[in-house]
Structure formats: C-alpha cells, structure tokens
Design an enzyme around this catalytic site. Structure first.
Site, PDB file in Angstrom:
ATOM      1  N   GLY A  40      20.837 -15.283  54.143  1.00  0.00           N
ATOM      2  CA  GLY A  40      20.291 -16.345  54.987  1.00  0.00           C
ATOM      3  C   GLY A  40      20.665 -17.699  54.413  1.00  0.00           C
ATOM      4  O   GLY A  40      20.483 -17.937  53.213  1.00  0.00           O
ATOM      5  N   GLY A  42      19.881 -20.868  56.011  1.00  0.00           N
ATOM      6  CA  GLY A  42      19.198 -21.999  56.625  1.00  0.00           C
ATOM      7  C   GLY A  42      18.734 -22.938  55.516  1.00  0.00           C
ATOM      8  O   GLY A  42      19.295 -22.948  54.417  1.00  0.00           O
ATOM      9  N   LEU A  43      17.687 -23.689  55.790  1.00  0.00           N
ATOM     10  CA  LEU A  43      17.260 -24.662  54.783  1.00  0.00           C
ATOM     11  C   LEU A  43      16.791 -23.988  53.500  1.00  0.00           C
ATOM     12  O   LEU A  43      17.071 -24.474  52.398  1.00  0.00           O
ATOM     13  CB  LEU A  43      16.160 -25.549  55.355  1.00  0.00           C
ATOM     14  CG  LEU A  43      16.664 -26.607  56.336  1.00  0.00           C
ATOM     15  CD1 LEU A  43      15.511 -27.424  56.877  1.00  0.00           C
ATOM     16  CD2 LEU A  43      17.690 -27.522  55.677  1.00  0.00           C
ATOM     17  N   ALA A  44      16.075 -22.884  53.604  1.00  0.00           N
ATOM     18  CA  ALA A  44      15.590 -22.214  52.390  1.00  0.00           C
ATOM     19  C   ALA A  44      16.754 -21.560  51.645  1.00  0.00           C
ATOM     20  O   ALA A  44      16.994 -21.831  50.460  1.00  0.00           O
ATOM     21  CB  ALA A  44      14.527 -21.178  52.748  1.00  0.00           C
ATOM     22  N   GLY A  45      17.498 -20.695  52.335  1.00  0.00           N
ATOM     23  CA  GLY A  45      18.592 -19.978  51.685  1.00  0.00           C
ATOM     24  C   GLY A  45      19.716 -20.904  51.259  1.00  0.00           C
ATOM     25  O   GLY A  45      20.277 -20.762  50.162  1.00  0.00           O
ATOM     26  N   SER A 284       9.485 -31.194  70.733  1.00  0.00           N
ATOM     27  CA  SER A 284       8.929 -31.462  69.411  1.00  0.00           C
ATOM     28  C   SER A 284       7.468 -31.902  69.436  1.00  0.00           C
ATOM     29  O   SER A 284       7.031 -32.661  70.299  1.00  0.00           O
ATOM     30  CB  SER A 284       9.754 -32.554  68.732  1.00  0.00           C
ATOM     31  OG  SER A 284       9.110 -33.000  67.565  1.00  0.00           O
ATOM     32  N   ARG A 337      -1.720 -27.112  65.955  1.00  0.00           N
ATOM     33  CA  ARG A 337      -1.060 -26.407  67.046  1.00  0.00           C
ATOM     34  C   ARG A 337      -1.907 -25.280  67.639  1.00  0.00           C
ATOM     35  O   ARG A 337      -1.928 -25.083  68.847  1.00  0.00           O
ATOM     36  CB  ARG A 337       0.267 -25.841  66.545  1.00  0.00           C
ATOM     37  CG  ARG A 337       1.252 -26.926  66.221  1.00  0.00           C
ATOM     38  CD  ARG A 337       2.500 -26.393  65.560  1.00  0.00           C
ATOM     39  NE  ARG A 337       3.439 -27.480  65.332  1.00  0.00           N
ATOM     40  CZ  ARG A 337       4.617 -27.323  64.743  1.00  0.00           C
ATOM     41  NH1 ARG A 337       4.982 -26.145  64.294  1.00  0.00           N
ATOM     42  NH2 ARG A 337       5.423 -28.354  64.576  1.00  0.00           N
ATOM     43  N   GLU A 453      10.383 -19.330  55.646  1.00  0.00           N
ATOM     44  CA  GLU A 453       9.549 -18.694  56.673  1.00  0.00           C
ATOM     45  C   GLU A 453       9.468 -17.184  56.496  1.00  0.00           C
ATOM     46  O   GLU A 453       8.524 -16.550  56.967  1.00  0.00           O
ATOM     47  CB  GLU A 453      10.102 -19.034  58.066  1.00  0.00           C
ATOM     48  CG  GLU A 453       9.198 -18.549  59.203  1.00  0.00           C
ATOM     49  CD  GLU A 453       9.742 -18.872  60.595  1.00  0.00           C
ATOM     50  OE1 GLU A 453      10.789 -19.548  60.676  1.00  0.00           O
ATOM     51  OE2 GLU A 453       9.126 -18.441  61.580  1.00  0.00           O
ATOM     52  N   LEU A 469       9.961 -27.270  57.290  1.00  0.00           N
ATOM     53  CA  LEU A 469      11.111 -27.797  56.570  1.00  0.00           C
ATOM     54  C   LEU A 469      10.721 -28.088  55.120  1.00  0.00           C
ATOM     55  O   LEU A 469      11.499 -27.872  54.188  1.00  0.00           O
ATOM     56  CB  LEU A 469      11.620 -29.065  57.253  1.00  0.00           C
ATOM     57  CG  LEU A 469      12.018 -28.926  58.732  1.00  0.00           C
ATOM     58  CD1 LEU A 469      12.590 -30.235  59.257  1.00  0.00           C
ATOM     59  CD2 LEU A 469      13.019 -27.805  58.919  1.00  0.00           C
TER      60      LEU A 469
END
Length: 670
Positions: A40, A42-45, A284, A337, A453, A469
């Site tokens: 992965g 994305g931002l984490a990986g 958003s 939310r 996530e 994020l």
C-alpha cells in the site's frame, strides 16, 4: 492469546518521549542488511516507505494501482488536523487529544491518541518542507479552518485537494528513494497472502495484475498500509478498487481484526440516484464550515420542492428547519459526522427528504455568500447595500475556498450550487475498525505491522474530520520508523530470508488453488452480482441504524450468499493475463467473510457508540433524549476477533480500555 497493548508506563505526556529514549536501535550499517516490505502506497504506506528507505533499510513497496499517485488518499479533500494553535483560539496537544477521544465516543486507546496529537505539528512542518502548497492567509501564515466536533480551527488545507497535495509530497519523497535504489517499486501487484516463517511475518505472495504471474517476496518485516474496507457496502465514497484483501489475508494468518462494526457514514455525500451507480461522491466536510444544513419545516413545502413547483432558494427563512443548529446549538452544523448523519436520517425518515427518493437534505451557502460579500465590499470601500455586487463578491470568496468542489457537484448533479442549495445525504466513507495493533503498531503476528486506516488504533467508534490524513502521515513519517527499529534490532544477523522454503511454497500453492478455482468454475453470475447483493444486505441491516433482528438476518443471509458465491460465481478469462474480473472475485470473496464478521461484531456490541448505532440503545429521556446510549460498564473495550475458519467461529478477545487522563462521560454537542 492474551492481548498486550504494550503501552509504556508513566505520565501520558511523557510516554512517547520516554519510549523513544529507551528502545533498541539499528545502526546505519546494519540497516543496509535488512529488508522491509510495505504493502500500500497511500499516505500511510508511502510515507513509511520513504522514511524507512531514508533511514537506510531496503524497502520493497507494492500497490495494485499503476502508480502510488493513484492511491485513494488522493481523494481526501478537506484538510489535515494539527495542534499548532496558529489561530490563537485555545488549541493545544491536549485539546486535540481530548477532541479525538471524545469524537470517537470514548472507544479509542488514550496513549495512541495522545501520541497522534503530539506528533501532529511535526507533520505540517514536514509537508511544508516538501513543498505542499497549504492555503495561506493574507499575511503569509498557513490558514486554518474548522471541522466537525471541535471548537477551534486546526485544519490545514490545500483548497479542496489536500490529500492529493500531501500524496504528491510523499510520492516525491518515495521517488527520491526509488532513484537511489533504496525502494524497489512494484506497481500493479496485489498482495494475496502473508507468509509466516517460524511464527514471524517474513514475506508475501503477490499477483502481477498485468501478467498474472504469482511471485514470492521476502523481508524481515511486513507493513500493511492498505486502507479501509468501506466497499463491503458496495456503494461507498471509496474508489472502486479499494478492498480488504491484504488485511483479511493477514487476519487469516493470525492478525486479530478489531471493531469491524465501527464504520463511518459521512453526512455530506451526493445522494444515490439509482441502481446504475457503482460509487458515491463525497462533498468535503469543509463545506460545513460555511454551508448551513436544512429541510423545510412544513410537509407542503417538501412536496412543492419535490414537484419543482417551489425552488428551495425561494423558501422563506421562517419556513426552514436548520435542524442541526436547532438540536445542537453549541456546535451547530459542525457536529461530528456520526451525529450529523443520524440527524439527516431522522429528518428524512420523518418524511422531510427533499429529493424524489426522500433521501436528501440541503447544504446551503446563501448566508455565507451574503456574509463574505458584505465583508469584501466593506474592505474594498464598495456599496454594502448593492445586493447584486455583494452576491458576486461573496460567490468569488466561496469559489476561492471551495471552487473545485462546487465544480465537481455541478458536473455530477447538473445544478449550480452557487445559486441553489446542494443536496446531500450520508454515505459509507471510512472504517475505524481494522487490524488490531499494539502501541508499536504491530499486529498479533510478530513482524507484521499495520498503519493508517487499515488498523483500528486511533479513532475509536467515530473519526473526526481531517484526522485520517493526520493518522496516516503520523504513522508513516513519525511513529513506525521508530517502533519497527526496536523489532528489527533482533534481525541484524538473520541475513536474507529465502523464498524457497516450505512456508512460501505452501502459501503460493494456496493462492494458485483459489485463482484456478475462479477461472474454471462454471457459474452463472458475475462478481458484481454478488457484491451488489452483499452491499444491499449491509446497508439495509448493518448500516446507519442496527437492531437484533436485522443483524441476525444479515449474518444468515451473508452466509447463504457466500455459499452461493462459491457455487455460482462466473469469472471469464484466464489467470495468465490482465483480468480485472479475477482480481475483483478475490476481493469480493474476502468481503463476503468480512461482512459476516462485521454483523456479528455489531450484534455482540449491545450499545450505541459513534458510528455504531443500535436502535435498542437510545437515550429515552432528559436533554440527550434520542441520542446514542453508550454502555461503559459492559462495553468499554476493543473487540479483537481471532480467525478460526468460518466467521461464525471467530473468537472474541477483549482489550479493556482505560481512561486515566480524560473523564469517561456522556458525549454531548448540545
């Protein structure tokens, strides 16, 4: 196996610092001898891969997309939280910590959340250094806005494309390491199993999605940063390719799956328009800074709007029900939310939905346009009483703040949101549940880590806006690079992990067996046929409101659907080619198992908390009448499920949550 969260001793504000001071390290020369797999990007990986390579480890990074730039983090629009207190409005590390625990309805681990708040400011500095174009105020300072569930402005943003800009920053950092040869990038590769050797995660089995080739890859540790599992509902705001396969394979190899029923239903999405859809679109949460949410007060006006004999902008203020402002005066349109979503559902269930399906409310910017227009006219010395001028000036301000979001809405709905209110309705968005990890972000499998996530650790039962994020980058840039070194310090003499062992061979054979089954099974129905049926069961019986009858039925129906899938699924083509239907079949097979565990977890948790709302756990009187009713005496724990074959056989382990620095009390936003 008993769960050990490995939370360091000492005051909460000192835990992370003391931890870092006392862990074992790997010296630079030894790092060159250690391999790490990151699944992965994305931002984490992506941030983890870049940082580990920068530290000197040999990184192999895998993504199923054609480039890390296509990771789903790119879709995050609104912003990223950080406790920098640039606005001087009372923010602090503690307040971010408190807001996150409270927002998660007191179902997260205090120590992890405090660490997240502590490193949040570093993230902004890191990203600014990378050139991320955060919005700035007139004086040049970084600008902030507010998101739901907080009383301060701490959200940094880059127009309505913050995730994209942050991902470009992480991608740039990765590219530097790819250029140096420290990251070997495997695009269009999907992880199909984790390989354990001697009880430790030592590699993965992947399929090259272009050629169909099955490959073995070894390393001293494996990191999963593969995102959430919202697509178990079929319709969600997730990209269509987002899936649970990597996490689910890890679960089947011994990683406990925590709180699968904690799913976030985002309140501001474009409503469903029909059965033809395969994806929903998020608007958003930042729009709730300036947009006011309402439905008509009177049923005659609802019907007139539905029949298009009355335009919503023409309805008098006195005839509008700004229900969030009415019910939650302290937070208004910026309640968390889960609260906003349930309130929208309640109004629509009562018959006040404003579109043809009865499942939509208005998000209206008329007040903000008026307010900004007057302010701009005043600053420029223009006539504040010129209505047309004020409207033009106000729309220009809104365009600068949310222009790309407004454009996207107009393209999809074919209505001009500057002049008529947007229609929105809740949709599946984010998953707070995920693979259980300890303070080190390690799963119950030694050497197998899970970040972003894909793990469960930081958001409890409900995530606050702009915190996804923050967590992804905190894990990748600032937490995992420390914690994994403590583990890898025992591997400096291990040497290269061979891939010709029996463990790798067995895992590969199992993968081949499943793939061969799919392409040879003479079934009647497509993969999507089963995925859509699963999604309807999930949404109707395990969605925004849950009860014992529906959950029990869901468990039974998903089990039957899974049996039908293995009997009747039809996958055209072969394994030795690009075959998207084959890739999808494996992902849906995993969703069909996860879905049942999801419902089982929701049935077991006989309380309402955050995104998990049980109709039999509701406050019946007092100020909180109608709100979710938590049961701290019996359910203040993390549910961690151990795989035992069928989801119905999964064994529950409990990690009791302790609240020493925040008082455990009823959540109120009134």
């Amino acid at each position: 196996m008993a769960l050990d969260s490995k939370i360091p001793q000492g005051p909460i504000a000192d835990k992370w610092t003391n931890y870092k001071n006392h862990i074992d390290l790997v010296n630079p020369a030894n790092k060159r001898n250690i391999d790490v797999i990151v699944v992965g990007t994305g931002l984490a990986g992506g941030s983890a891969a870049a940082t580990l390579a920068e530290l000197g480890y040999n990184v192999k990074a895998f993504c199923f997309q054609d480039s890390p730039r296509r990771a789903h983090s790119i879709a995050a629009q609104g912003g990223i939280n950080a406790a920098k207190n640039y606005q001087g409005d009372g923010d602090s590390t503690y307040r971010l910590f408190y807001d996150t625990v409270k927002g998660g309805d007191y179902r997260s681990r205090e120590a992890n959340v405090y660490r997240l708040a502590e490193v949040s400011a570093n993230i902004i500095d890191q990203c600014v250094a990378q050139g991320v174009p955060f919005a700035r105020e007139y004086g040049g300072l970084l600008d902030n806005r507010s998101f739901g569930g907080v009383l301060v402005s701490r959200t940094f943003y880059a127009a309505g494309q913050t995730g994209q800009q942050l991902l470009l920053g992480a991608y740039s950092a990765m590219n530097r390491q790819i250029g140096r040869g420290k990251i070997k990038m495997y695009n269009r590769h999907e992880m199909l199993d984790v390989v354990k050797v001697g009880g430790k995660a030592r590699g993965i089995i992947t399929r090259n999605l272009i050629t169909g080739e099955i490959e073995r890859h070894s390393a001293h540790a494996v990191i999963l940063g593969t995102g959430g599992y919202g697509n178990v509902f079929f319709l969600s705001t997730n990209a269509m390719g987002s899936n649970v396969t990597a996490a689910w394979k890890a679960h089947k190899r011994g990683a406990y799956f925590a709180n699968p029923c904690y799913t976030q239903i985002h309140p501001t999405c474009i409503p469903v328009s029909g059965d033809h859809q395969s994806k929903l679109t998020l608007m958003s949460e930042s729009l709730r800074n300036d947009g006011r949410i309402w439905v008509p007060k009177h049923m005659k006006d609802v019907e007139a709007i539905r029949n298009r004999t009355l335009m919503p902008k023409d309805l008098a203020e006195a005839d509008r029900d700004y229900y969030l402002e009415r019910r939650y005066p302290a937070f208004g349109n910026l309640v968390p939310r889960d609260v906003a979503s349930r309130a929208a559902k309640e109004r629509c269930d009562a018959g006040f939905g404003v579109n043809a399906t009865g499942e939509a409310v208005f998000l209206d910017f008329a007040s903000a346009i008026q307010r900004y227009g007057k302010e701009t006219a005043h600053v420029k010395g223009l006539d504040e009483n010129d209505a047309a001028l004020v409207k033009t000036l106000g729309q220009e301000v809104i365009k600068n703040k949310y222009g790309n979001l407004f454009q996207m809405y107009e393209k999809i709905v074919d209505q001009d949101p500057y002049n008529t209110p947007m229609m929105i309705y809740p949709a599946v968005h984010y998953t707070m549940g995920g693979i259980w990890v300890d303070y080190n972000l390690m799963t119950t499998v030694p050497g197998l880590y899970c970040i972003g996530e894909a793990n469960f650790s930081d958001h409890g039962a409900n995530r606050l806006g702009a915190s996804a994020l923050m967590q992804g980058l905190a894990d990748g840039y600032f937490v995992l690079p420390y914690t994994i070194g403590d583990y890898l310090s025992d591997d400096i003499r291990t040497g290269t992990i061979p891939t010709d062992s029996k463990e790798f061979e067995d895992a590969e054979n199992e993968v081949r067996k499943t793939l061969n089954f799919f392409v040879t099974n003479e079934g009647k129905h497509s993969v999507d046929y089963f995925h859509k049926k699963l999604g309807k069961i999930m949404w109707n019986k395990v969605g925004m409101a849950r009860n014992v009858k529906g959950l029990t039925e869901a468990i039974s129906e998903i089990k039957e659907l899974r049996a039908e899938f293995w009997k009747d699924v039809k996958v055209p083509g072969t394994n030795e080619e690009y075959n998207e239907e084959l890739a999808k079949a494996g992902r849906v097979a995993d969703f069909l198992e996860l879905g049942e565990l999801f419902a089982k977890d929701a049935l077991d948790r006989e309380e309402s908390c955050g995104g998990h709302f049980r109709e039999d756990a509701v406050e019946l009187d007092g100020e909180q009448k109608g709100e979710a009713k938590r049961d701290d005496e019996n359910f203040a724990y993390v549910s961690a499920w151990e795989y035992k074959g069928e989801p119905s056989d999964a064994v529950l382990h409990k990690e009791q949550l302790e609240f020493k620095d925040i008082e455990l009390k009823q959540r109120s936003y009134k």
